[in-house]
Design a protein around this motif. Structure first.
Motif, PDB file in Angstrom:
ATOM      1  N   ALA A 103      46.050  38.271  38.055  1.00 20.70           N
ATOM      2  CA  ALA A 103      47.557  37.598  37.511  1.00 20.70           C
ATOM      3  C   ALA A 103      47.225  37.086  36.070  1.00 20.70           C
ATOM      4  CB  ALA A 103      47.717  36.433  38.371  1.00 20.70           C
ATOM      5  N   VAL A 105      48.399  34.509  33.881  1.00 20.92           N
ATOM      6  CA  VAL A 105      48.996  33.115  33.877  1.00 20.92           C
ATOM      7  C   VAL A 105      48.921  32.578  32.670  1.00 20.92           C
ATOM      8  CG1 VAL A 105      48.753  30.946  35.205  1.00 20.92           C
ATOM      9  CG2 VAL A 105      47.724  32.928  36.207  1.00 20.92           C
ATOM     10  N   ALA A 117      49.731  32.677  41.826  1.00 16.80           N
ATOM     11  CA  ALA A 117      48.423  32.880  41.251  1.00 16.80           C
ATOM     12  C   ALA A 117      47.240  32.904  42.189  1.00 16.80           C
ATOM     13  CB  ALA A 117      48.415  31.937  40.080  1.00 16.80           C
ATOM     14  N   ALA A 123      42.500  35.571  38.044  1.00 19.22           N
ATOM     15  CA  ALA A 123      43.594  34.975  37.335  1.00 19.22           C
ATOM     16  C   ALA A 123      42.989  34.670  35.723  1.00 19.22           C
ATOM     17  CB  ALA A 123      44.124  33.739  37.712  1.00 19.22           C
TER      18      ALA A 123
END
Length: 259
Positions: A103, A105, A117, A123
């Motif tokens: 992810a 983010v 997430a 992430a």
């Protein structure tokens, strides 16, 4: 514009749209279809996917569903339940993906955005990255699997604190809790996440998928069951093309070329 684009061996999935990063309903259904197909793919094939990259297209990763639509629904129970069902149809194959998921983010991951997430393996965030459950702020309980993923990632006690107090977690706190795999400058979040996804996609896809499977079952398995699953998995790897290439490369003192 399509919410799903294959970039080499990386499947790029855009979950939100607009400056504020609202969860994109049509995109969810497109992503669900693409993620579901991964279960039947040949990861070693010429068009194989080796990693999934989830991202937004605005200043924020995703700030959740459209609260105005929730408020304006004639039958709020039926409407919100339907939205949650569509969201969960996407989250299931994301959590159960046969390949690693990353992810990107950037900015806020709130509400459903935080759930997405948390559902990804890794992430990448920046100095201004923030996560917040956000559900209690509108009198809701969470969806998207947050009550399942969060305690597994941070422990039951911390999960209670975060969810019940609707805690805002800044980049430093997220990094300390292990919810961010890497922390970079805000301008570098997308590039770092993409680089990580491409690096994973060039790795031993079948083996990485088996690692995900082993980690996913560890909470429900006894030690003996886990050891048996590990023995079967490592033997399967050894007898497959990736294991063959890895062992050959080791003997020849070179880097393995899995794809």
């Amino acid at each position: 514009m399509s919410a799903v684009v294959q970039d080499g061996r990386v499947l790029r999935c855009r979950i939100s749209t607009g400056r504020h990063g609202a969860l994109d309903g049509p995109a969810m259904q497109e992503i669900t279809e693409a993620l579901t197909k991964l279960a039947d793919q040949d990861p070693a094939g010429p068009d194989g996917v080796g990693a999934v990259l989830v991202h937004g297209d605005g200043e924020n990763f995703c700030t959740g569903g459209n609260v105005r639509d929730f408020a304006g629904a004639q039958d709020r129970y039926a409407y919100v339940h339907e939205v949650a069902d569509i969201f969960h149809a996407m989250q299931r194959p994301l959590v159960n993906s046969p390949v690693p998921t990353v992810a990107a983010v950037r900015g806020w991951a709130a509400g459903a955005g935080m759930s997405v997430a948390l559902a990804c393996d890794l992430a990448v965030g920046g100095s201004s990255t923030r996560m917040r459950p956000a559900y209690p702020g509108i009198g809701f309980s969470p969806d998207g699997g947050m009550s399942w993923t969060l305690p597994r990632l941070v422990g039951a006690a911390r999960a209670r604190r975060i969810l019940l107090t609707d805690e805002v977690l800044d980049a430093e706190a997220l990094s300390g809790l292990g919810l961010l795999a890497s922390l970079v400058d805000d301008d570098g979040v997308d590039d770092e996440a993409a680089a990580l996804a491409h690096r994973l996609a060039q790795g031993p896809t079948a083996a990485l998928g088996r690692i995900r499977g082993l980690l996913g079952r560890t909470w429900e398995s006894t030690l003996d069951e886990q050891l048996e699953a590990e023995a079967d998995s490592i033997a399967t790897c050894a007898g497959g093309p990736e294991g063959t290439e890895g062992l050959t490369a080791f003997a020849e003192k070179r880097r393995p070329q899995f794809h």
